[in-house]
Design an enzyme around this catalytic site. Structure first.
Site, PDB file in Angstrom:
ATOM      1  N   HIS A 189       0.847  -1.198   0.000  1.00  0.00           N
ATOM      2  CA  HIS A 189       0.000   0.000   0.000  1.00  0.00           C
ATOM      3  C   HIS A 189       0.881   1.247   0.000  1.00  0.00           C
ATOM      4  O   HIS A 189       1.731   1.410   0.880  1.00  0.00           O
ATOM      5  CB  HIS A 189      -0.937  -0.008   1.206  1.00  0.00           C
ATOM      6  CG  HIS A 189      -2.037  -1.010   1.059  1.00  0.00           C
ATOM      7  ND1 HIS A 189      -2.495  -1.787   2.098  1.00  0.00           N
ATOM      8  CD2 HIS A 189      -2.768  -1.366  -0.039  1.00  0.00           C
ATOM      9  CE1 HIS A 189      -3.475  -2.578   1.650  1.00  0.00           C
ATOM     10  NE2 HIS A 189      -3.652  -2.350   0.364  1.00  0.00           N
ATOM     11  N   GLU A 192       1.510   3.791   3.102  1.00  0.00           N
ATOM     12  CA  GLU A 192       1.983   3.257   4.384  1.00  0.00           C
ATOM     13  C   GLU A 192       3.508   3.341   4.432  1.00  0.00           C
ATOM     14  O   GLU A 192       4.224   2.342   4.435  1.00  0.00           O
ATOM     15  CB  GLU A 192       1.435   1.825   4.546  1.00  0.00           C
ATOM     16  CG  GLU A 192      -0.091   1.844   4.596  1.00  0.00           C
ATOM     17  CD  GLU A 192      -0.764   0.490   4.385  1.00  0.00           C
ATOM     18  OE1 GLU A 192      -0.072  -0.544   4.405  1.00  0.00           O
ATOM     19  OE2 GLU A 192      -1.998   0.468   4.190  1.00  0.00           O
ATOM     20  N   ARG A 244      -3.333   4.823  -2.073  1.00  0.00           N
ATOM     21  CA  ARG A 244      -3.206   3.473  -1.520  1.00  0.00           C
ATOM     22  C   ARG A 244      -2.844   2.418  -2.588  1.00  0.00           C
ATOM     23  O   ARG A 244      -2.063   1.521  -2.349  1.00  0.00           O
ATOM     24  CB  ARG A 244      -4.547   3.105  -0.867  1.00  0.00           C
ATOM     25  CG  ARG A 244      -4.752   1.634  -0.511  1.00  0.00           C
ATOM     26  CD  ARG A 244      -6.112   1.468   0.139  1.00  0.00           C
ATOM     27  NE  ARG A 244      -6.512   0.071   0.275  1.00  0.00           N
ATOM     28  CZ  ARG A 244      -6.339  -0.669   1.375  1.00  0.00           C
ATOM     29  NH1 ARG A 244      -5.744  -0.148   2.426  1.00  0.00           N
ATOM     30  NH2 ARG A 244      -6.762  -1.904   1.412  1.00  0.00           N
ATOM     31  N   HIS A 312       2.544  -3.670   6.723  1.00  0.00           N
ATOM     32  CA  HIS A 312       1.572  -2.622   6.418  1.00  0.00           C
ATOM     33  C   HIS A 312       1.503  -1.651   7.593  1.00  0.00           C
ATOM     34  O   HIS A 312       2.174  -1.836   8.606  1.00  0.00           O
ATOM     35  CB  HIS A 312       0.176  -3.238   6.235  1.00  0.00           C
ATOM     36  CG  HIS A 312      -0.002  -3.997   4.951  1.00  0.00           C
ATOM     37  ND1 HIS A 312      -0.764  -3.537   3.921  1.00  0.00           N
ATOM     38  CD2 HIS A 312       0.490  -5.207   4.551  1.00  0.00           C
ATOM     39  CE1 HIS A 312      -0.752  -4.416   2.933  1.00  0.00           C
ATOM     40  NE2 HIS A 312       0.002  -5.445   3.283  1.00  0.00           N
ATOM     41  N   GLU A 387       0.709  -5.046  10.893  1.00  0.00           N
ATOM     42  CA  GLU A 387       0.291  -3.643  10.789  1.00  0.00           C
ATOM     43  C   GLU A 387       1.095  -2.868  11.822  1.00  0.00           C
ATOM     44  O   GLU A 387       0.911  -3.050  13.031  1.00  0.00           O
ATOM     45  CB  GLU A 387      -1.206  -3.490  11.089  1.00  0.00           C
ATOM     46  CG  GLU A 387      -2.126  -4.250  10.146  1.00  0.00           C
ATOM     47  CD  GLU A 387      -2.417  -3.512   8.845  1.00  0.00           C
ATOM     48  OE1 GLU A 387      -1.955  -2.366   8.675  1.00  0.00           O
ATOM     49  OE2 GLU A 387      -3.098  -4.110   7.997  1.00  0.00           O
TER      50      GLU A 387
HETATM   51  O1  0X9 Z   1      -6.929  -4.122   4.318  1.00  0.00           O
HETATM   52  C1  0X9 Z   1      -5.775  -4.520   4.172  1.00  0.00           C
HETATM   53  O2  0X9 Z   1      -5.316  -4.841   3.076  1.00  0.00           O
HETATM   54  C2  0X9 Z   1      -4.842  -4.595   5.386  1.00  0.00           C
HETATM   55  N1  0X9 Z   1      -5.007  -3.422   6.201  1.00  0.00           N
HETATM   56  S1  0X9 Z   1      -4.489  -1.943   5.659  1.00  0.00           S
HETATM   57  O3  0X9 Z   1      -4.948  -0.932   6.588  1.00  0.00           O
HETATM   58  N2  0X9 Z   1      -2.907  -1.914   5.686  1.00  0.00           N
HETATM   59  O4  0X9 Z   1      -4.956  -1.749   4.328  1.00  0.00           O
HETATM   60  C3  0X9 Z   1      -5.157  -5.834   6.193  1.00  0.00           C
HETATM   61  C4  0X9 Z   1      -4.967  -7.114   5.443  1.00  0.00           C
HETATM   62  C5  0X9 Z   1      -5.157  -8.335   6.305  1.00  0.00           C
HETATM   63  N3  0X9 Z   1      -5.127  -9.558   5.536  1.00  0.00           N
HETATM   64  C6  0X9 Z   1      -6.192 -10.001   4.824  1.00  0.00           C
HETATM   65  N4  0X9 Z   1      -7.369  -9.489   4.959  1.00  0.00           N
HETATM   66  N5  0X9 Z   1      -5.980 -11.001   4.014  1.00  0.00           N
HETATM   67 ZN    ZN Z   2      -1.847  -1.812   3.988  1.00  0.00          ZN
END
Ligand code: 0X9
Ligand code: ZN
Length: 424
Positions: A189, A192, A244, A312, A387
Site C-alpha cells: 500500500h 503506508e 493506496r 503494512h 500492521e
Molecule cells: O486491508 C488490508 O489490506 C490490510 N489493512 S491496511 O490498513 N494496511 O490496508 C489488512 C490485510 C489483512 N489480511 C487479509 N485481509 N488477508
Molecule cells: Zn496496507
C-alpha cells in the site's frame, strides 16, 4: 547532496512552485498537481454499532468522509473540510461518540517528513532512517548493499510495475544449502510509508551485523522486496499523500488495491469490483504486474519457503490467515502461538501493544490479500501481515521520528518468526 568537510545535507523533498489551485471531482484541492488536505480532519469514533456503521457508510458514499483504519471498537475516519459541520451533526444525531485527533491533516503531512537532514560523512548511498525516502534512494541502497557485501547480498529485478518501475528483490544468504527461506515485503500500500522504511531498517541491521544475529537468522535465505508498489509509493510522495493502490489506468478511478489482487479466494468479501473504490481487486486474480511478480518468483524459485511477512500500517496488529472470512486454517494454533511470541517480543523491545489474531476476525474480512495467498496457495507454514504503528494518533502520517522505534520493534518480531521458521 550538499557537503562541507564532515557534514552532508541531504535534500529529500522537492521545491514548491507558484500555486495554481484546482479541485478534483472528489472535492479535494489540488495545487501544482498535488492534493492538499487543508482543513481535513482525522476523527476517532468509539464502539460503533452495526446500525451506526450504516450512517458512516452513507457519509462515505456521499464522499463526506473516508475510512482510515481500526475496527468497530475504535474506527478512524477522515472528514473532508466542507463536511465537518454536517458530519458532526450526523454523528451526534446517531449517538456516535468521537474525538478530533488531527485538526488539520495538511499541517500533519507538512510536518511528517523532514526535508533536510544532516548526515555524518556518509558514502555509498542516501538512505537514512530519520526520514521517509523516495524510491530512487531505496534502490540506490539495495545496489550499494550488493556492491559492498557481495558474499551476502544479491539484488534482482523480479518484475516491472504498471509504469515500468523495477520491482527489486534483495536476497540475504550465507549460502548454506540447508537454509529455509523467508519472504518479506513492504509497500504493498503506497501511503503506508513506515512499511518500506521498516523493511530497509531490518535489512540494514541484518546485513551490517550479520555475525551477531542468531544462527536462526543467519541460516535463513531472506528474500526481501521493500517496495512492492513503486508507482503508488512515488505517487504518494509527489501527488497525493493518501494514495493506496497501484497506478493502473488513469483519471479519477485509477489503481488496483494490490492487497485484494492475490489469487486465493480472489473477489470475495471486503474487496470491490468498482475501480473507483479504494479496495478494487482488479480485473482478475494477479491481473497486476506487481502481484504476479511475487507469485512467479515464489512459485519458480524452489526455495524451502517457511514464512511470509507483509508489512503494512497502521493499527499495531499481527494478523494471520484467514483474511477472506472469519475462519481459521487447521494449524492456526501454531500461527497463534508464534504471533503471541511476536507480540511479547515487541512489547519487551519497545513497549508497544500489538493485537494478534486471524485477520478477518481481528480487523475485517478482506479477500485477495498476500497473506492468504501465501498460506492457501503457496503453502507457507507461517504467514503474517504486520500492521505497524501507530494506533491512530497520526495513522498513515506517522512522523519520521517514529521510524526507528517502530522498526526496532519490527526487527524483534522478525527475529521471532525466524526462530519459528528455522524450527518448522
Ligand atoms: O486491508 C488490508 O489490506 C490490510 N489493512 S491496511 O490498513 N494496511 O490496508 C489488512 C490485510 C489483512 N489480511 C487479509 N485481509 N488477508
Ligand atoms: Zn496496507
Amino acid at each position: 547532496m550538499r557537503c562541507s568537510t564532515l557534514i552532508c545535507i541531504l535534500v529529500i523533498g522537492q521545491g514548491w512552485a507558484t500555486p495554481i489551485a484546482n479541485t478534483t471531482t472528489e472535492g479535494e484541492v489540488v495545487v501544482q498537481g498535488r492534493v492538499l488536505y487543508t482543513g481535513s480532519q482525522l476523527w476517532k469514533t468509539r464502539n460503533v454499532s452495526k446500525e451506526q456503521i450504516k450512517v458512516l457508510a452513507e457519509l462515505r458514499d456521499e464522499n463526506e468522509i473516508s475510512m482510515w483504519g481500526g475496527n468497530s471498537t475504535a474506527l478512524d475516519i477522515l472528514v473532508k473540510p466542507d463536511a465537518v459541520n454536517h458530519v458532526k451533526e450526523k454523528l451526534n444525531e446517531s449517538g456516535i461518540t468521537f474525538e478530533v485527533v488531527i485538526e488539520d491533516l495538511q499541517k500533519a503531512i507538512d510536518e511528517e517528513n523532514p526535508t533536510e537532514i544532516e548526515l555524518d560523512d556518509r558514502r555509498g548511498h542516501r538512505l537514512t532512517w530519520q526520514a521517509y525516502h523516495r524510491f530512487s534512494d531505496i534502490l540506490g541502497y539495495l545496489d550499494y548493499l550488493a556492491e559492498t557485501y557481495p558474499d551476502l547480498c544479491t539484488v534482482q529485478t523480479i518484475g516491472q510495475s504498471v509504469q515500468g518501475n523495477p520491482i527489486k528483490l534483495l536476497k540475504i544468504s550465507n549460502g548454506n544449502p540447508g537454509n529455509k527461506a523467508i519472504w518479506m515485503d513492504g509497500g504493498i500500500h503506497a501511503r503506508e510509508w513506515i512499511s518500506p522504511a521498516t523493511v530497509t531498517f531490518i535489512i540494514n541491521q541484518f546485513v551490517s551485523n550479520f555475525e551477531s544475529e542468531s544462527s536462526a537468522v543467519q541460516n535463513i535465505d531472506w528474500y526481501i522486496t521493500p517496495v512492492l508498489n513503486p508507482d503508488g509509493y512515488e505517487y504518494s510522495h509527489t501527488r497525493d499523500r493518501l494514495w493506496r493502490k497501484n497506478r493502473k489506468g488513469g483519471g479519477q478511478c485509477a489503481g488496483v488495491d494490490l492487497n485484494r489482487n492475490f489469487g486465493y479466494r480472489w473477489g470475495g468479501r471486503g474487496s470491490s469490483k468498482n475501480p473507483c473504490t479504494e479496495t478494487f481487486g482488479g480485473s482478475g486474480p494477479f491481473s497486476e504486474p506487481e502481484t504476479s511478480a511475487v507469485r512467479n518468483f515464489i512459485q519458480g524459485n524452489g526455495a524451502n519457503w517457511k514464512a511470509y511477512i507483509s508489512f503494512h500500517s497502521y493499527g499495531q496488529y499481527i494478523l494471520y490467515p484467514w483474511g477472506y472470512d472469519r475462519v481459521v486454517p487447521p494449524d492456526y494454533k501454531d500461527l497463534e502461538n508464534v504471533a503471541r511470541k511476536v507480540a511479547s517480543a515487541i512489547r519487551t523491545t519497545g513497549g508497544s501493544h500489538y493485537t494478534f489474531g486471524p485477520a478477518a476476525n481481528t480487523l475485517y474480512p478482506a479477500s485477495g490479500g498476500s497473506d492468504d495467498w501465501a498460506k492457501g496457495s503457496a503453502k507457507f507454514k507461517y504467514s503474517y501481515t504486520i500492521e505497524l504503528r501507530d494506533n491512530g494518533r497520526y495513522g498513515f502520517v506517522l512522523p519520521a521520528a517514529y521510524i526507528q522505534p517502530t522498526a526496532t520493534e519490527a526487527l524483534a518480531a522478525v527475529r521471532v518468526i525466524a526462530e519459528a521458521a528455522a524450527a518448522a
